[in-house]
Design an enzyme around this catalytic site. Structure first.
Site, short mmCIF file in Angstrom:
data_model
loop_
_atom_site.label_atom_id
_atom_site.label_comp_id
_atom_site.label_asym_id
_atom_site.label_seq_id
_atom_site.Cartn_x
_atom_site.Cartn_y
_atom_site.Cartn_z
N ALA A 167 -74.37 -2.14 -26.85
CA ALA A 167 -74.65 -1.89 -25.43
C ALA A 167 -74.42 -0.41 -25.17
O ALA A 167 -73.32 0.00 -24.83
CB ALA A 167 -73.73 -2.75 -24.56
N ALA A 168 -75.45 0.40 -25.35
CA ALA A 168 -75.21 1.83 -25.62
C ALA A 168 -75.49 2.80 -24.48
O ALA A 168 -75.01 3.94 -24.54
CB ALA A 168 -76.03 2.24 -26.84
N GLY A 171 -75.27 6.39 -23.87
CA GLY A 171 -75.17 6.90 -25.23
C GLY A 171 -73.98 7.80 -25.51
O GLY A 171 -73.94 8.48 -26.54
N GLU A 191 -79.74 -1.10 -26.39
CA GLU A 191 -79.49 -1.20 -24.94
C GLU A 191 -80.49 -2.20 -24.37
O GLU A 191 -81.69 -2.10 -24.65
CB GLU A 191 -79.64 0.18 -24.29
CG GLU A 191 -79.73 0.19 -22.78
CD GLU A 191 -78.54 -0.47 -22.08
OE1 GLU A 191 -77.39 -0.19 -22.45
OE2 GLU A 191 -78.78 -1.28 -21.16
N ASP A 237 -69.18 -2.16 -26.32
CA ASP A 237 -68.62 -1.57 -25.09
C ASP A 237 -69.31 -2.34 -23.96
O ASP A 237 -70.36 -1.96 -23.48
CB ASP A 237 -68.96 -0.07 -25.07
CG ASP A 237 -68.36 0.63 -23.88
OD1 ASP A 237 -67.21 0.32 -23.52
OD2 ASP A 237 -69.05 1.50 -23.29
N CYS A 294 -64.33 -1.33 -19.24
CA CYS A 294 -63.64 -0.52 -18.24
C CYS A 294 -63.23 -1.45 -17.09
O CYS A 294 -63.36 -1.12 -15.92
CB CYS A 294 -64.51 0.64 -17.75
SG CYS A 294 -66.09 0.14 -17.10
N1 SAM Z 1 -71.45 2.45 -24.36
C1 SAM Z 1 -72.09 3.16 -23.26
C2 SAM Z 1 -71.66 4.61 -23.31
O1 SAM Z 1 -70.61 4.93 -23.85
O2 SAM Z 1 -72.41 5.47 -22.80
C3 SAM Z 1 -71.79 2.48 -21.93
C4 SAM Z 1 -72.21 1.04 -21.92
S1 SAM Z 1 -72.07 0.21 -20.38
C5 SAM Z 1 -70.38 -0.10 -20.26
C6 SAM Z 1 -72.72 -1.37 -20.73
C7 SAM Z 1 -74.21 -1.40 -21.00
O3 SAM Z 1 -74.57 -2.72 -21.41
C8 SAM Z 1 -75.09 -1.08 -19.82
O4 SAM Z 1 -75.90 0.01 -20.13
C9 SAM Z 1 -75.93 -2.35 -19.63
O5 SAM Z 1 -77.26 -2.07 -19.25
C10 SAM Z 1 -75.88 -2.95 -21.00
N2 SAM Z 1 -76.13 -4.41 -21.10
C11 SAM Z 1 -76.01 -5.35 -20.13
N3 SAM Z 1 -76.31 -6.57 -20.62
C12 SAM Z 1 -76.60 -6.39 -21.94
C13 SAM Z 1 -77.00 -7.28 -22.99
N4 SAM Z 1 -77.14 -8.59 -22.77
N5 SAM Z 1 -77.22 -6.75 -24.21
C14 SAM Z 1 -77.08 -5.42 -24.43
N6 SAM Z 1 -76.74 -4.55 -23.46
C15 SAM Z 1 -76.49 -5.02 -22.25
#
Ligand code: SAM
Length: 360
Positions: A167-168, A171, A191, A237, A294
């Site tokens: 879940a990037a 980035g 993502e 994450d 978070c």
């Molecule tokens: N790791 C990122 C960074 O350090 O920049 C922040 C990630 S943020 C906490 C969580 C992310 O998970 C969001 O961008 C969201 O769109 C994505 N997300 C939500 N549901 C998801 C899924 N089922 N599979 C993958 N990603 C997902």
């Protein structure tokens, strides 16, 4: 008796009552009134915190259920101020001391973020926009919260490995992983939200991460798409309630419900099983999965990891971060696996970091 609110109390009066009630609750035997049960004082506190700070009853109640009253108040107070701006020197293109020297020459006041990181810098004052300096545009650093360095440090990716970030976007952590891999090996940068992919590609390209493959799947489908046991390490994450970053998004205070928290936890459990299934236990790394949020809510943290411990043959190990509070092993009627004490909790009032959870 437990103080009662007046018709039109001003904020100062409410603030004074909050402090008074918290003091009674912290030494209840000595300071409480015999006619007022603990629950009455707690209800008063939850209502007053709602009126003064803008929390709904659910979230205020959850915070007072998580921490002793005085500490819960310290957390709420700390959540009113934003955390300091921090940045990560990008070791693919520069060194921390060169980034620091270049920014100091532009009048920026900064310091290393702490003894625990070799790449983080905390900014006290910046006369220039940090997201638009020539060094930023050239990819010499990334703006990211100090807490977001922690899961990547715990992951400990090595050059030549295969690593998945489930879940990037945008980035921040993926680009940090790519730097730790020295651009050698394969980094799957996934993502689910198509709208957020552009930020991922832009950051990876600006920061010079060439070992990354950006993809757009629901993280729960990745074991099917990439193959089970295809990776040496995986980072989840997770998407979460954001209850640890209220300072950044004050809307969280009044908008989250218990149903929202359980909805997040449900998705997080499925994503964590996918992360585990992606990793090969026979890898020289031993097969490492890091789970982070978070959020400060137990439902989204210890409870999610505990679920994975029951469903898969995995254990929680020391994340090697050297600080942070231990994960909880008891909470309300729940008892979690003792190894959850290896997980780490970070709080704004104790660590001056966003509220954050990391388990390895
Ligand atoms: N790791 C990122 C960074 O350090 O920049 C922040 C990630 S943020 C906490 C969580 C992310 O998970 C969001 O961008 C969201 O769109 C994505 N997300 C939500 N549901 C998801 C899924 N089922 N599979 C993958 N990603 C997902």
């Amino acid at each position: 008796p437990c103080p009662t609110p007046g018709e039109a109390d001003d904020p100062k009066t409410i603030r004074r009552r909050i402090a008074e009630v918290a003091r009674v609750l912290d030494d209840f035997g000595a300071l409480s009134h015999p006619a007022s049960p603990r629950a009455a004082y707690l209800a008063r506190l939850v209502e007053d915190v709602g009126a003064y700070y803008g929390y709904n009853a659910f979230l205020a109640g959850a915070i007072f259920a998580l921490l002793p009253p005085a500490e819960a108040l310290a957390l709420i107070e700390a959540q009113e101020a934003r955390r300091p701006t921090t940045l990560r020197a990008n070791t693919l293109k520069s060194r921390r001391r060169d980034v620091a020297a270049a920014l100091i020459a532009r009048g920026v006041a900064l310091d290393p973020v702490g003894p625990w990181s070799k790449v983080g810098l905390v900014v006290y004052e910046a006369p220039v926009p940090l997201g638009a300096t020539p060094e930023y545009l050239a990819g010499h650093y990334m703006l990211q919260g100090a807490a977001s360095l922690l899961p990547v440090m715990a992951l400990g990716a090595q050059p030549g490995e295969t690593v998945v970030d489930l879940a990037a976007a945008p980035g921040g952590k993926a680009s940090h992983i790519g730097a730790m891999m020295k651009n050698r090996g394969v980094l799957w940068v996934n993502e689910a939200s198509a709208g957020r992919l552009r930020s991922v590609s832009a950051n990876l390209s600006r920061l010079g991460v060439t070992c990354g493959v950006v993809c757009n799947y629901d993280g729960r489908d990745l074991p099917r798409v990439l193959g089970e046991r295809c990776a040496d390490r995986a980072l989840l994450d997770a998407p979460c309630s954001g209850t640890g970053v209220v300072a950044k998004d004050p809307g969280v205070k009044g908008s989250k419900s218990q149903a929202d928290i359980w909805r997040c936890a449900h998705l997080q459990k499925a994503l964590l099983l996918a992360a585990i299934d992606l990793v090969d236990a026979g890898s020289p790394s031993g097969g490492v999965v890091v789970y982070s949020t978070c959020s400060i809510m137990v439902e989204e943290n210890e409870n999610v990891v505990n679920y994975a411990l029951r469903k898969r043959h995995v254990r929680v190990v020391d994340a090697g971060l050297g600080f942070g509070r231990p994960g909880l092993v008891r909470w309300r009627e729940h008892r979690f696996h003792p190894s959850l004490a290896h997980a780490r909790r970070f709080y704004p009032h104790t660590h001056n970091l966003d509220g954050f959870f990391v388990a390895k």
